[in-house]
Design an enzyme around this catalytic site. Structure first.
Site, PDB file in Angstrom:
ATOM      1  N   ASP A   1       9.132  35.036  44.616  1.00 54.20           N
ATOM      2  CA  ASP A   1       7.713  35.273  44.890  1.00 54.20           C
ATOM      3  C   ASP A   1       6.859  34.917  43.680  1.00 54.20           C
ATOM      4  OD1 ASP A   1       9.097  37.358  43.715  1.00 54.20           O
ATOM      5  OD2 ASP A   1       8.079  38.948  44.822  1.00 54.20           O
TER       6      ASP A   1
ATOM      7  N   TYR B   1      20.464  29.818  56.991  1.00 48.62           N
ATOM      8  CA  TYR B   1      20.522  28.784  58.018  1.00 48.62           C
ATOM      9  C   TYR B   1      21.928  28.567  58.555  1.00 48.62           C
ATOM     10  CZ  TYR B   1      15.841  27.581  56.311  1.00 48.62           C
ATOM     11  OH  TYR B   1      14.517  27.621  55.927  1.00 48.62           O
TER      12      TYR B   1
END
Length: 362
Positions: free
Chosen positions: A226, A149
């Site tokens: 994950d 970001y």
């Protein structure tokens, strides 16, 4: 010295914001003041303008001088910002969310804390089986200042890229904060990364290992992001404190928020190494119900409880406020968003009254 002179006093900047924000901030102030009478502290409040309301008033997402005003207070309590009125894809036009990102950066808030705790009274709200979520009590600690970001990004023709970049110092302070938090809980940190693929994650893990050496009384386990996303659904009770980078934390904290099925119940805090921290519910501004007295105040009240604990050191008062919310739920108090079909519902004011009654009786 009189009893009044013994009362601890703190200054809070309130940012009611947009939509239901003013209603839920007012509810939290009622609970904070009642707890203050019971536990011997007093709060004074200032009001700042941030979000879409600031765009309307000033042409920018926060009023001029707001950061400096916040820096003179002891904590910031935010309602909610945004709404369809201010949605735009024009990069030249201001967006309400820019105010929130701007104030986080200006106040040097590097960690976002999202506690996720199951409420027995709301077990039926989750899409997961009650036995899976019963006893869930975790905190996701998300890094706020680095990663994709804030790295270099560019779009040229049919190609675009974003850069995930971290320094060792950024990782160290985030992971170190997570260890300190875990010490006051169950003493377990899950460090979540993607070290099998990403070089930035390999740096992250190496730093996390070094930080762990400074905290031998706290256990650390490594988990790939994950797998963590899967484990949140399979066995969420295994987690205590989860430390992770910005984008992973953004995704995982939203996933964790839905474990209980009650987004209107979940608080958050954004904290820095020193200075003023910011507290806010994780839900949005809900403009469709603004001004109708339908908003659930619980997440904002619980955010205020985090403020009592983390910013003011009033742990007993914080636990009492949290207990009052739980007691109100156990008594059957429900706003529309957390009510089962056929259950009677309370207004924002009535739900706050139920919390206040539980606080007084506790």
């Amino acid at each position: 010295m009189t009893a009044a002179e013994n009362v601890k006093t703190f200054r809070v900047m309130t940012l009611p914001g947009d939509g239901v924000g003013p209603e839920i901030v007012d509810a939290a102030k009622r609970v904070l003041d009642a707890a203050g009478e019971k536990f011997g502290y007093a709060l004074t409040y200032e009001v700042g303008v941030m979000g879409g309301c600031a765009i309307d008033a000033f042409g920018q997402p926060m009023e001029p001088g707001l950061v400096e005003r916040c820096q003179t207070t002891d904590a910031v309590l935010l309602g909610a910002v945004g709404g369809p009125k201010w949605d735009t894809t024009d990069p030249a036009k201001p967006r309400p969310e820019q105010g929130l990102l701007g104030i986080r950066k200006a106040l040097a808030l590097f960690a976002n804390l999202r506690p996720v705790k199951s409420f027995k009274a709301l077990a039926g709200n989750s899409t997961l089986r009650p036995e899976v979520i019963d006893g869930v009590d975790m905190v996701v600690v998300r890094e706020l200042t680095g990663g994709l970001y804030f790295g270099k990004s560019e779009r040229t023709g049919d190609t675009a890229y974003d850069t995930m970049i971290y320094t060792e110092d950024e990782v160290d302070r985030l992971v170190d904060y997570a260890f300190g938090l875990a010490r006051g809980r169950r003493g377990l940190v899950h460090n979540v990364d993607k070290a099998n693929v990403l070089e930035s994650s390999r740096l992250w893990r190496a730093v996390a290992i070094r930080v762990a050496e400074r905290h031998p009384d706290v256990e650390m386990r490594h988990m790939l992001v994950d797998n963590c996303a899967m484990q949140f659904i399979r066995d969420p009770k295994q987690f205590d404190v989860v430390a992770t980078e910005n984008m992973f934390g953004d995704i995982l904290s939203d996933e964790a928020a839905m474990l209980t099925g009650s987004i209107g119940m979940l608080p958050s805090a954004s904290v820095g190494a020193e200075g003023v921290s910011l507290y806010e519910p994780i839900h949005g501004s809900a403009p469709d119900i603004a001004g109708k007295g339908l908003a659930n105040p619980c997440a904002t009240v619980l955010s205020a409880a985090m403020m009592l604990d983390l910013s003011f050191g009033l742990r007993e008062a914080a636990r009492a406020v949290e207990g009052a919310v739980e007691t109100a739920l156990e008594s059957g108090a429900r706003t529309a968003d957390i009510a089962a079909p056929g259950e009677s519902t309370l207004s924002t004011t009535e739900m706050t009254d139920a919390i206040l009654a539980a606080l007084a009786a506790g």
